[in-house]
Design a protein around this motif. Structure first.
Motif, short mmCIF file in Angstrom:
data_model
loop_
_atom_site.label_atom_id
_atom_site.label_comp_id
_atom_site.label_asym_id
_atom_site.label_seq_id
_atom_site.Cartn_x
_atom_site.Cartn_y
_atom_site.Cartn_z
N ALA A 1 68.19 57.41 0.58
CA ALA A 1 67.67 58.44 1.40
C ALA A 1 66.53 58.25 2.30
CB ALA A 1 67.38 59.85 0.33
N ASN A 2 66.86 59.13 3.68
CA ASN A 2 65.78 59.12 3.70
C ASN A 2 66.07 57.67 5.06
OD1 ASN A 2 64.95 61.71 3.05
ND2 ASN A 2 63.80 60.64 1.50
N SER A 3 66.55 56.95 4.83
CA SER A 3 67.21 55.72 6.46
C SER A 3 66.03 54.39 6.08
CB SER A 3 66.92 56.37 7.70
OG SER A 3 67.98 57.22 7.68
N LYS A 4 65.13 54.76 4.59
CA LYS A 4 64.69 53.57 4.44
C LYS A 4 64.61 52.10 4.05
CE LYS A 4 63.04 55.60 0.62
NZ LYS A 4 61.52 55.89 0.10
N LEU A 5 64.22 51.09 5.08
CA LEU A 5 64.28 49.98 4.45
C LEU A 5 63.78 48.83 3.57
CD1 LEU A 5 65.12 49.09 8.74
CD2 LEU A 5 66.44 49.60 7.00
N THR A 6 64.76 48.31 3.67
CA THR A 6 64.48 47.30 2.04
C THR A 6 64.39 45.97 2.21
OG1 THR A 6 64.51 48.23 0.14
CG2 THR A 6 64.25 46.08 0.04
N PHE A 7 63.35 44.87 3.10
CA PHE A 7 63.75 44.24 3.80
C PHE A 7 62.95 42.65 2.65
CE2 PHE A 7 62.95 44.72 7.89
CZ PHE A 7 62.05 46.43 8.19
N GLY A 8 63.94 41.91 3.18
CA GLY A 8 63.81 40.49 2.57
C GLY A 8 62.53 39.99 3.08
N LYS A 9 62.10 39.06 2.43
CA LYS A 9 61.11 38.29 3.18
C LYS A 9 61.09 37.12 4.70
CE LYS A 9 58.59 38.60 -1.20
NZ LYS A 9 57.32 37.74 -2.51
N GLY A 10 62.29 37.08 4.61
CA GLY A 10 62.36 36.25 5.95
C GLY A 10 62.70 34.87 5.40
N ILE A 11 63.10 33.98 6.88
CA ILE A 11 63.48 32.60 6.39
C ILE A 11 63.05 32.07 8.12
CG2 ILE A 11 65.68 30.82 6.67
CD1 ILE A 11 67.27 32.68 5.65
N ASN B 1 62.97 59.16 22.08
CA ASN B 1 63.34 60.39 21.30
C ASN B 1 64.02 60.58 19.62
OD1 ASN B 1 64.17 63.24 21.25
ND2 ASN B 1 66.74 63.08 22.33
N HIS B 2 63.08 59.10 19.20
CA HIS B 2 63.76 59.25 17.81
C HIS B 2 63.46 59.92 16.92
CE1 HIS B 2 65.15 54.58 18.03
NE2 HIS B 2 66.33 55.77 18.26
N ASP B 3 63.83 60.97 15.79
CA ASP B 3 63.96 61.78 15.42
C ASP B 3 62.80 61.12 13.82
OD1 ASP B 3 66.40 63.21 14.60
OD2 ASP B 3 64.57 64.06 15.86
N ALA B 4 62.86 59.99 13.08
CA ALA B 4 62.75 59.02 12.26
C ALA B 4 61.40 58.28 12.61
CB ALA B 4 63.14 58.93 11.52
N MET B 5 59.62 57.88 11.96
CA MET B 5 58.89 57.28 12.10
C MET B 5 58.56 56.85 11.37
SD MET B 5 57.23 58.93 15.66
CE MET B 5 56.35 57.37 16.44
N TYR C 1 56.09 57.02 5.50
CA TYR C 1 57.33 57.21 7.13
C TYR C 1 57.60 59.44 7.32
CZ TYR C 1 60.35 58.86 2.48
OH TYR C 1 60.98 59.60 1.81
N SER C 2 58.18 59.71 8.03
CA SER C 2 58.25 61.11 8.77
C SER C 2 59.12 61.23 8.70
CB SER C 2 57.13 61.79 10.14
OG SER C 2 57.50 62.71 10.59
N ASP D 1 56.00 66.88 8.80
CA ASP D 1 56.65 66.60 7.88
C ASP D 1 56.47 65.16 7.51
OD1 ASP D 1 57.16 66.88 4.64
OD2 ASP D 1 59.34 66.29 5.78
N PHE D 2 55.48 64.20 6.45
CA PHE D 2 55.38 62.53 6.25
C PHE D 2 56.24 62.42 4.92
CE2 PHE D 2 51.61 63.48 5.08
CZ PHE D 2 51.12 64.40 6.03
N GLN D 3 56.13 61.34 4.01
CA GLN D 3 56.40 61.53 2.82
C GLN D 3 55.29 59.95 2.73
OE1 GLN D 3 59.01 62.13 4.15
NE2 GLN D 3 58.94 64.44 3.51
N LYS D 4 54.89 59.65 1.84
CA LYS D 4 54.63 58.65 0.92
C LYS D 4 55.28 57.13 1.08
CE LYS D 4 50.34 60.52 -1.06
NZ LYS D 4 49.61 60.57 -2.72
N GLY D 5 55.01 56.18 0.97
CA GLY D 5 56.01 55.10 0.80
C GLY D 5 55.25 54.35 -0.11
N ASP D 6 55.35 53.05 -0.40
CA ASP D 6 55.26 52.48 -1.64
C ASP D 6 53.60 52.07 -1.17
OD1 ASP D 6 58.11 50.60 -1.08
OD2 ASP D 6 57.67 51.70 -2.35
#
Lengths: 112, 112
Positions: free
Chosen positions: A96-106, B28-32, B48-49, B54-59
Motif C-alpha cells: 500500500a501507499n506506493s512506498k519504495l524499498t531501496f537496495g543499498k546500491g552498487i 502535479n504529483h499527489d504523493a510526496m 510520506y503524504s 494528511d501524512f503518515q510516519k515512515g520507518d
C-alpha cells in the motif's frame, strides 16, 4: 516485509565492457521496480521503471529486466564509459501507499 | 520544466535548534516523501503524504515533523529531539498511479 539486496557493493570495470548489475527482492508481489543513478552528493535520477506486467525496459545503452517469480531484476549497461561511474540503486514498489524499498546500491567505477 | 526543488542545498544546525528543509514540486504529483540517506545504510523513509492535509510516519519519524498544506509543498522540520540529524535528506514525489518516483537534488544537513 520487503527486502532488496544489491551485490556486490562496488564494481570496477575497464571502459567499453558490457556489464550487468543485479538486484534481488524477497516479496514477488511488487507493482513496479525502478532503477536510479546517484552521483556523489547529488539526488537520485530515474533511469528505468519496469511495471509488474512488463519483462524489460530499454533506454539508450541501458536495459533493465524483471523476473518477479525469481525475485530478480538486472540492469544491463552496454559499452560502459567513464561517465557511467556512479552509484546505481534499485527500488521495489510493494504494498500500500506506493512506498519504495531501496537496495543499498552498487558503486560503479569505469576506468578509462 | 517540471521537477522537484529542495532548498537549501547545505544547512548547518546548532545543538538544540529546529531547522526546516523545503521541498516544492510542480509535477502535479499527489504523493510526496522524505528520505534520509546515511553512508552504508541506504535510504530510509521518514514521512510520506498521499494527499493534502494528511501524512503518515515512515520507518524513522522520531525527531522529525512535516506538514502538507499545499499539494506542491512538503516541508520537513528536524527538531532538537533528533539526536543524530547529520545526513543527506532527499525529497521525492510520485503519482498515486504508481508511475515511479522523481527525486529532488537533496539537502545536506550538518550539526555544528
Amino acid at each position: 516485509k520487503q527486502e532488496v539486496t544489491q551485490i556486490p557493493a562496488a564494481l570496477s570495470v575497464p571502459e567499453g565492457e558490457n556489464l550487468v548489475l543485479n538486484c534481488s527482492f524477497t516479496d514477488s508481489a511488487i507493482y513496479n521496480l525502478q532503477w536510479f543513478r546517484q552521483d556523489p552528493g547529488k539526488g537520485l535520477t530515474s533511469l528505468l521503471l519496469i511495471q509488474s506486467s512488463q519483462r524489460e525496459q530499454t533506454s539508450g545503452r541501458l536495459n533493465a529486466s524483471l523476473d518477479k517469480s525469481s525475485g530478480r531484476s538486472t540492469l544491463y549497461i552496454a559499452a560502459s564509459q567513464p561517465g557511467d561511474s556512479a552509484t546505481y540503486l534499485c527500488a521495489a514498489d510493494t504494498g500500500a501507499n506506493s512506498k519504495l524499498t531501496f537496495g543499498k546500491g552498487i558503486t560503479l567505477s569505469v576506468r578509462p | 520544466d517540471g521537477g522537484i526543488t529542495q532548498s537549501p542545498k547545505y544547512l548547518f544546525r546548532k545543538e538544540g535548534q529546529n531547522v526546516t528543509l523545503s521541498c516544492e514540486q510542480n509535477l502535479n504529483h499527489d504523493a510526496m516523501y522524505w528520505y534520509r540517506q546515511d553512508p552504508g545504510q541506504g535510504l530510509r523513509l521518514i514521512y510520506y503524504s498521499q494527499i493534502v492535509n494528511d501524512f503518515q510516519k515512515g520507518d524513522i519519524a522520531e525527531g522529525y515533523s512535516v506538514s502538507r498544506e499545499k499539494k506542491e509543498s512538503f516541508p520537513l522540520t528536524v527538531t532538537s529531539a533528533q539526536k543524530n540529524p547529520t545526513a543527506f535528506y532527499l525529497c521525492a514525489s510520485s503519482t498515486t498511479a504508481r508511475g515511479g518516483y522523481t527525486f529532488g537534488s537533496g539537502t545536506r544537513l550538518t550539526v555544528v
